[in-house]
Structures are given as C-alpha cells and as structure tokens.
Design a protein around this motif. Structure first.
Motif, short mmCIF file in Angstrom:
data_model
loop_
_atom_site.label_atom_id
_atom_site.label_comp_id
_atom_site.label_asym_id
_atom_site.label_seq_id
_atom_site.Cartn_x
_atom_site.Cartn_y
_atom_site.Cartn_z
N GLU A 1 -15.31 4.82 1.80
CA GLU A 1 -13.93 5.32 1.85
C GLU A 1 -12.90 4.19 1.83
O GLU A 1 -11.84 4.33 1.25
CB GLU A 1 -13.72 6.20 3.09
N VAL A 2 -13.26 3.05 2.45
CA VAL A 2 -12.32 1.92 2.47
C VAL A 2 -12.14 1.38 1.04
O VAL A 2 -11.02 1.08 0.61
CB VAL A 2 -12.83 0.82 3.42
N GLU B 1 -12.64 3.11 -1.67
CA GLU B 1 -11.92 4.14 -2.44
C GLU B 1 -10.43 4.07 -2.15
O GLU B 1 -9.60 4.22 -3.06
CB GLU B 1 -12.47 5.53 -2.10
N ALA B 2 -10.09 3.85 -0.89
CA ALA B 2 -8.68 3.71 -0.53
C ALA B 2 -8.07 2.54 -1.30
O ALA B 2 -6.95 2.62 -1.81
CB ALA B 2 -8.53 3.50 0.98
N ALA B 3 -8.84 1.45 -1.41
CA ALA B 3 -8.35 0.28 -2.14
C ALA B 3 -8.17 0.60 -3.62
O ALA B 3 -7.20 0.16 -4.24
CB ALA B 3 -9.30 -0.89 -1.96
N THR B 4 -9.09 1.39 -4.17
CA THR B 4 -8.97 1.80 -5.58
C THR B 4 -7.67 2.58 -5.78
O THR B 4 -6.91 2.33 -6.72
CB THR B 4 -10.16 2.70 -5.98
N LEU B 5 -7.41 3.52 -4.86
CA LEU B 5 -6.17 4.31 -4.96
C LEU B 5 -4.94 3.44 -4.76
O LEU B 5 -3.88 3.72 -5.30
CB LEU B 5 -6.18 5.45 -3.93
N ASP B 6 -5.09 2.37 -3.96
CA ASP B 6 -3.97 1.47 -3.74
C ASP B 6 -3.74 0.54 -4.93
O ASP B 6 -2.89 -0.34 -4.88
CB ASP B 6 -4.19 0.62 -2.48
N GLY B 7 -4.56 0.70 -5.98
CA GLY B 7 -4.35 -0.07 -7.20
C GLY B 7 -5.12 -1.39 -7.26
O GLY B 7 -4.82 -2.23 -8.10
N TYR B 8 -6.09 -1.57 -6.37
CA TYR B 8 -6.87 -2.80 -6.41
C TYR B 8 -7.92 -2.68 -7.52
O TYR B 8 -8.70 -1.74 -7.53
CB TYR B 8 -7.62 -3.02 -5.09
N ARG C 1 -10.07 -7.82 -7.23
CA ARG C 1 -9.23 -7.82 -6.04
C ARG C 1 -9.93 -7.08 -4.88
O ARG C 1 -9.82 -7.48 -3.73
CB ARG C 1 -7.93 -7.10 -6.39
N ARG D 1 -10.43 -9.22 -1.70
CA ARG D 1 -9.51 -8.87 -0.60
C ARG D 1 -10.14 -7.93 0.42
O ARG D 1 -9.69 -7.87 1.56
CB ARG D 1 -8.25 -8.20 -1.15
N ILE D 2 -11.12 -7.14 -0.01
CA ILE D 2 -11.67 -6.14 0.91
C ILE D 2 -13.14 -6.45 1.24
O ILE D 2 -13.48 -6.68 2.39
CB ILE D 2 -11.57 -4.71 0.31
#
Lengths: 290, 368
Positions: free
Chosen positions: A184-185, A187-194, A198, A202-203
């Motif tokens: 989920e983390v 996926e959240a980064a994917t939605l945030d445009g990473y 990146r 970054r994650i």
C-alpha cells in the motif's frame, strides 16, 4: 537501564533469579568455553615470544604487542584487508540489491529465479574459488588473464569469488527486506506520481535501510576474515601483494605468539570498523519505531 | 470535481471474475459508498478507478475522459488506504507534501500546460491541509509518533492537498476504535460538505454507508445489486441479499407461502398477514415466497394477527431484542425499553401491511 527497571530487578525473589540463571546457564557455558576462555588464552599467548623458530617461548609482557602492532607486517596486512573489503563489499551490496529488486515481483516462475540467485550461498567456498581459479587461468581459462601474478590485480582476482559467493547472501537478505515493505505504501507513492526510480530511492531503500545496514556490517566482517578465496586464487602472492591480515596470521604457524598478537589486532580492527559504521551510518537508517 | 462512470467494467483474474460488468455512474460531488461483504469486488472497483488494477473489459471514465489506460498519477484522483500507507521515514509535513512534489497540476487554467508547484505554493497548500485537518502541532513528527486517529487525518490531508477531482477511500475507518470511528464519520461528512469533491468510499460496514453516503451501491459476488439513497435501499431492498445486508439486526426473511385464497401470506400455525400493496404481479395461490419484515416492524400487540413463541430476550438498555418462533421460523423483534417475557411464552405480534416485503422464493428478487 532506567530507574524503573532497576527497581523491578530488585523485586525478583530468589526462586525467579534461580530460574533465570538456569535458563541462561547453557548459553553462558557455551560462550565461556568456546569464546571467553579461548580469547583470554589468545591475549595471554601474545605475551610469549618464539625462540629459535618456535622451539621454545619466553614471556615478554606487552613488548611483542608493541612490536608487532606497530610493525610493517600488521600495517600492510591491514591495508590489504581494507582493500579487499573495498573491492568486495560495495559490489556485493549494489549487485545483491539490484538482483533482489529485479526478482521482487509477482511473476509466474519467479521462485525459480529467486532460487537460482540465492544458490551461490549454498555452494562451497573452496569449489567456487577453484572455479574462478580456472576461469582466469592464463593457459586453459575461459578468460586467459594473468591476474594472479600481477601485483595490482591479484587482490581483485581473489575478490571475484567472494563477490560471486556472497551475492546469494545479499540477495536473500535484501529480498526479505523488500517483502516486508507494505504494498500500500508503494501504491500510495505511485498515486503521488513517483516513477519506478523515485519509488526505489525515496521509499523502498529508506524503508529497507535497517536491512542494508545489517548486510553491510555482516559483509564487512566476513570480507575482513576472508581466507580460502585468497589462499586458493593467489596464495597471498605475488610477493605478498595479496596477503591480508588473516593470511598473515595463517603464515605464523611457526610463531604462535606473533600469530596471537595479529589475531588480537584483527579483532580490534574489525570492532573499530563496525563501530564506525554504526556511528556514521546509523543516523541515516530508518528504524520503524522512531 | 468530476463524475466517475463505470460502463460494463469487468475485472478478471484468470478464471475468477472479481467485478462482473459493472454499470455505475457516480455523480459529480456525491458521496458514493460501495458496500458489500469481503470479496464482493468493491475494493477491486475502487482500485480500478485509482489505476492500481487494469480493466479487463468495459470503459471507465473520470469526467469526460476515458481513463482505462491512463497512468494512476495522471488521473487527478487521490486515495486513502485502509492502512493509511503513510511514509514512515518522512515527517507529517513531508507526507502531506508528497503528492505536490512529483505531480504536475493545471494551476494556470485548463488551457495552460500542467506544471509543478513552487515551494511557496506547496508550503501554502500544506499549511491549509494541516489547518483543515487539525494537524498543525504534529507537522514535524513522524507517523510512528502519532495516534491512529492522527495518522488517519494525515492520510486525509495527503489526499486533500492536491485538490483532486475525486477522493477514493478504502475502508479508512476500520483501524479506529468504535468511539473514534463515530466521530470521524461526522468529520468526513463535514469535510465532504466543505470541499464538495466527489468521494468514492468502500466499506463492508453498513452503518458507515447509511450515515455518510449520498448514495449507496450494494455489491455481492462481483455484481452490483442495488444503487440508491440509504433510505431507498433500506426501505425497498431489491432482493433478500440487500434486505439482510442492510440494517442491524438484519431484516427477518422467512419462508412462507401465498394463502389458498390468494389474498394473504400464510405462515402456517403462526397465522396470516395481508398482502402488501403495490405487488407487480399477484403471485399464484400456494406459491412459495420469502417474507421480509424488519425487526422494528414486528410489534407486540394483543390484537396482532400472528402468534409467536418467545425463545429469548436480550436487553440492550434503550431497547430489547426478542427472539421468537413464528411456527418454527426464528425471527427477531425490536422493542423500546424492556419487555418482561419468559421463554416459552406465547405472544401476539402485529405487522403493518406497508411494512411487509415479499421476495420470490427462487430468484430472491423483490415482488413489491
């Protein structure tokens, strides 16, 4: 220890203390017999100097420590050991991480690749060293290079089987770390445009930094103590150009006293380097409970 | 803000159909709750809106744009995950700022090219989100130093800060305790009212659906069952699944038959009930049906037409639940206050004809 803990300890009754001692006794016995006693014997051995090539030994106190640890042999061995670490550890860490990132995906048959990548861990050091020995043989090798007799390349030649062999270890450890990163983390980064790079830098890497730190410390210690690869590939040569500290200790089979001092030197060198890694890098490591 | 339209959208994993030809229009600005038991396909539907799952078949639109193959970051939506999915190594401030760092926004009007925000614009947006969600004192902390409720608000702030066309929420309250959940429900509705953005909210908790939704879409086994306002879905469930999924305790659904004269529902020795008004087609005499009555519509009444035998009484303080048999059909009655009844006692029960639901015994579809 906080005051609270100390007060609590004081509250244990004799029965609890007895039970705790009983549970601790087996591991304590193992440590005492196989670690503490040999270590103190080693320290003691360092105070004896060999006379006439090991015919007899005489007690010289700390003189031999001063002499050996301040001498060229120790310094040279230490330099070669550090060079060996620098040749092997960064390469192992980077390649292991890249392989693990590449193999950490849900694909059919990925387990087969994971098994292949981690298989080097299960192969024998001697066998892998001999394979590399023949790979680089100037007469019959696949790559006919004469690294073994080139003082500038000898340590590098001995580093290759180490890198290859510990790739499996690095792969397994980093893969385990990656599997603990919540989907989920990411996926959240994917939605945030990473993008993929990146997300990795970054994650993912910050989240597995405790694992990378552990791997770094382990690899440095193992590389510091590497022996069979050097023995088989270069045998310390040419002219001592690949004699690491461990190899120098091995050479002292006629002089236990000097060998003991070099061993103590290796122990403290490893300890200092490990300590420095923690001091320098620990601040950049993210542990989950901070 | 934008509408979200599913047009015959299907999601298959191999032979398993997770979402089966879903047709659903989520209107601009509404709070749509996708409700259903686990495995019903609601989360898959949400993840398809987000772009985290590929669409096997059909067309998905956000506004007028078909987004089947659009990158998740370019769909102009944001999502709140069940686990919140905060970045544990970043401060609250960085977490909230995160979508603003990588994404491009149409800041200078829809005709101008999208661009990244300047640091001043980012700071302003983060400050606003932190103020709206009451997070100002925690901006320098890391998520591990926050309570569950605070983490949830950080996740909301991160979703809010990019001013997306739609918020997607995947069971965001399920990790909160009961008291905080009730409070957050009210806050979410309030937030939705203030920002007016379309919300698609997934939950298996029918209380959340009833209290927050503009409309509810009930799903089961990958299929959409019914869409409507919470009141509609509660008052006129389209089949026995919806009838029993919504409401606590669920609607009593018992096997019955149309009486021989065709004018009543026959419950055997328990008695008869008049047929409800508005039957689409009068079922044949003797046809098996499923009778549905909500627990609050079964009332203890000495003049009632049904006879029930009490099994047990559960007192909940403000009300009590009476478990009783209608000729061996177990039903639940809900009564205000405390009913003093002994197990085994025979009681008379009344039901208003308007509160009787009839379903086809075979298809389970509503007959009224």
């Amino acid at each position: 220890m906080s005051d609270g803990t100390r007060r609590r300890l004081g509250r244990y009754d004799a029965k609890e203390v007895g039970l705790a001692t009983l549970f601790l006794a087996p591991s304590l016995a193992v440590f005492v017999v196989f670690f503490y006693i040999p270590f103190f014997r080693l320290l003691q051995w360092g105070t004896y100097k060999s006379v006439r090539g090991g015919e007899s030994y005489k007690q010289v106190g700390l003189d031999q420590y001063r002499e050996v640890l301040g001498g060229d042999e120790f310094r040279q061995g230490l330099i070669h050991s550090v060079q060996y670490v620098l040749l092997t550890v960064p390469a192992g860490l980077v390649l292991g991480t890249l392989l693990a990132v590449a193999a950490h995906r849900r694909l059919k048959g990925i387990k087969v690749y994971q098994a292949i990548f981690s298989s080097t861990l299960a192969s024998s050091v001697a066998v892998s060293s001999v394979i590399f020995f023949f790979l680089f043989n100037p007469a019959i090798g696949t790559f006919q290079v004469n690294w073994r007799s080139d003082p500038d390349m000898a340590l590098f030649a001995a580093a290759l089987p180490f890198i290859w062999q510990n790739l499996g270890l690095a792969f397994v450890i980093v893969l385990a770390g990656l599997q603990a990163v919540p989907d989920e983390v990411l996926e959240a980064a994917t939605l945030d445009g990473y993008g993929p790079w990146r997300r990795l830098t970054r994650i993912t890497l910050p989240l597995i930094s405790p694992v990378l730190m552990f791997l770094l410390v382990i690899l440095v210690i193992v590389a510091f103590q590497a022996f069979p690869q050097i023995e088989i590939i270069t045998n310390g040569g040419p002219a001592g150009a690949s004699e690491t500290l461990v190899f120098k200790i091995f050479r002292q089979s006629q002089d236990y006293g000097k060998g003991a001092v070099l061993s103590v030197g290796l122990f403290f060198a490893t300890m200092v380097i490990t300590f420095l890694q923690f001091v320098i890098l620990d601040r950049r490591v993210h542990y989950g409970d901070e | 803000m934008a509408s979200v339209t599913f047009d015959a959208v299907t999601k298959r994993y191999g032979d398993v159909v997770a979402v089966d030809s879903l047709d659903l229009e989520i209107v601009d600005g509404e709070f749509m709750v996708l409700l259903g038991p686990s495995g019903c396909g609601k989360t898959t539907a949400l993840r398809m809106i987000a772009g985290l799952e590929d669409i096997s078949d059909g067309t998905l639109r956000i506004g007028d744009r078909v987004v089947n193959d659009v990158d998740p970051a370019r769909r102009d939506i944001s999502m709140v995950f069940q686990s919140y999915a905060l970045y544990p190594h970043m401060t609250v401030q960085r977490n909230i700022e995160s979508p603003l760092l990588a994404r491009h926004y149409h800041l200078d009007g829809p005709d101008q090219p999208a661009r990244k925000l300047t640091s001043a614009e980012r700071a302003e947006r983060v400050a606003e989100a932190a103020r709206v969600l009451d997070l100002e004192p925690y901006l320098k902390r890391k998520p591990a130093a926050l309570s569950g409720g605070q983490r949830q608000r950080v996740a909301l702030a991160r979703a809010f800060v990019g001013r997306p066309q739609a918020f997607l929420m995947d069971e965001p309250l399920s990790n909160l305790d009961a008291k905080l959940r009730a409070q957050t429900r009210i806050e979410l509705v309030d937030l939705h009212r203030r920002v007016g953005t379309t919300v698609v909210y997934v939950t298996h908790d029918q209380v959340e659906a009833m209290t927050m939704a503009t409309r509810v879409a009930v799903m089961s086994m990958g299929k959409l069952q019914q869409v409507g306002t919470p009141q509609d879905v509660y008052a006129k469930p389209i089949n026995t699944f919806v009838a029993q999924f919504i409401g606590t305790p669920p609607m009593n659904c018992v096997d019955a038959a149309i009486a021989a004269d065709g004018t009543a529902v026959d419950l055997g020795a328990a008695g008869r009930l008049p047929l409800p008004a508005g039957l689409q087609a009068r079922p044949a005499a003797g046809a098996p049906v499923v009778l549905g009555v909500r627990p609050e519509h079964l009332t203890l009444d000495p003049a009632g037409s049904l006879t029930a035998v009490v099994r047990a009484v559960e007192w909940l303080g403000h009300e009590c639940l009476i478990a009783a048999d209608l000729d061996d059909r177990l039903v639940t009655l809900r009564q205000a206050g405390m009913a003093i009844l002994e197990p085994g006692a025979e009681v008379k029960v009344a039901v208003d004809a308007a509160d009787v639901h009839l379903f086809d015994a075979e298809t389970t579809e509503r007959l009224t």
